[in-house]
Motif scaffolding. Sequence first.
Motif, PDB file in Angstrom:
ATOM      1  N   LEU A  49       0.714  -1.137  -0.054  1.00 53.93           N
ATOM      2  CA  LEU A  49      -0.108  -0.096  -0.198  1.00 53.93           C
ATOM      3  C   LEU A  49       0.939   1.254  -0.074  1.00 53.93           C
ATOM      4  CD1 LEU A  49      -2.640   1.638   0.168  1.00 53.93           C
ATOM      5  CD2 LEU A  49      -2.345   1.138   2.911  1.00 53.93           C
ATOM      6  N   SER A  59       4.718   3.872   2.547  1.00 51.95           N
ATOM      7  CA  SER A  59       4.244   2.832   2.053  1.00 51.95           C
ATOM      8  C   SER A  59       4.365   1.581   3.002  1.00 51.95           C
ATOM      9  CB  SER A  59       4.915   2.309   1.061  1.00 51.95           C
ATOM     10  OG  SER A  59       6.673   2.087   1.278  1.00 51.95           O
ATOM     11  N   TYR A 123      -3.998   6.652  -3.042  1.00 50.78           N
ATOM     12  CA  TYR A 123      -3.786   5.365  -2.392  1.00 50.78           C
ATOM     13  C   TYR A 123      -3.574   4.206  -3.570  1.00 50.78           C
ATOM     14  CZ  TYR A 123      -5.536   7.547   1.890  1.00 50.78           C
ATOM     15  OH  TYR A 123      -5.789   8.298   2.895  1.00 50.78           O
ATOM     16  N   VAL A 125      -2.619   0.233  -4.419  1.00 53.41           N
ATOM     17  CA  VAL A 125      -2.492  -1.248  -3.908  1.00 53.41           C
ATOM     18  C   VAL A 125      -1.877  -2.010  -5.069  1.00 53.41           C
ATOM     19  CG1 VAL A 125      -3.431  -3.250  -2.878  1.00 53.41           C
ATOM     20  CG2 VAL A 125      -4.547  -1.028  -2.105  1.00 53.41           C
ATOM     21  N   SER A 145      -1.200  -3.136  -9.937  1.00 48.95           N
ATOM     22  CA  SER A 145      -1.759  -2.170  -9.163  1.00 48.95           C
ATOM     23  C   SER A 145      -2.846  -1.416  -9.475  1.00 48.95           C
ATOM     24  CB  SER A 145      -0.600  -1.066  -9.282  1.00 48.95           C
ATOM     25  OG  SER A 145       0.720  -1.626  -8.813  1.00 48.95           O
ATOM     26  N   ARG A 160      -7.063  -2.359   1.432  1.00 50.59           N
ATOM     27  CA  ARG A 160      -6.402  -1.008   1.851  1.00 50.59           C
ATOM     28  C   ARG A 160      -6.344  -1.232   3.405  1.00 50.59           C
ATOM     29  NH1 ARG A 160      -8.189   4.600   0.511  1.00 50.59           N
ATOM     30  NH2 ARG A 160      -9.751   4.458   2.198  1.00 50.59           N
ATOM     31  N   LYS A 164      -3.402  -1.584   6.412  1.00 53.16           N
ATOM     32  CA  LYS A 164      -3.185  -0.736   7.504  1.00 53.16           C
ATOM     33  C   LYS A 164      -3.311  -1.512   8.862  1.00 53.16           C
ATOM     34  CE  LYS A 164      -4.292   3.642   5.419  1.00 53.16           C
ATOM     35  NZ  LYS A 164      -5.137   4.996   5.611  1.00 53.16           N
TER      36      LYS A 164
END
Length: 176
Positions: A49, A59, A123, A125, A145, A160, A164
């Motif tokens: 991420l 990241s 953002y 991924v 991506s 995402r 996190k």
Amino acid sequence: MKKSISVSLIIFAVLIVGYLIYLTFPKQAPSSIPLPLQNNGQTIVDVTLTVGAPFSSSSVTVTSAGEVIYEEVSPDTGIDRRTETQKITPGQFTELAKMINENKFWSFKKEYNDTSLADGITYTVSVRSIPSNVDPTLAFPGTYSVSCYAECPNEVIQIRNKIKELWGKPMLELGV
């Protein structure tokens, strides 16, 4: 001479039997890349991420080997480059990979962009994977991506948020 022919035949027979045994046992991939993470013909190697804000970038990379690697940069605020790592369990990586597969990550467009927003956060991924039918020790991973600026499919937001959550700490997101 008869003895050398007999020895040659025995050696030949042993080689044939050994080869047949070799063919009947399934090949096993190295344990560093867990193969149950396959979907879309791909085995996931790692997931990243990336957060691109007006005054910073950060990241988090989650690897199949159980490493979580964080990096942040914000030259305007005096942060040249900070990195940190931690470990997760194989089960936690499997959960992330399962979510990526269930959310059909490879079916999303590569870019979602709301041009009406200025100075927002992007953002991205990225999933690095190898074809599941290739020996992992010989494969060169490819990356797919999905980048979101202001708009993003809910499934990508879930991925995402899972990344996190695995990191477990705030990511640097310095904006206007």
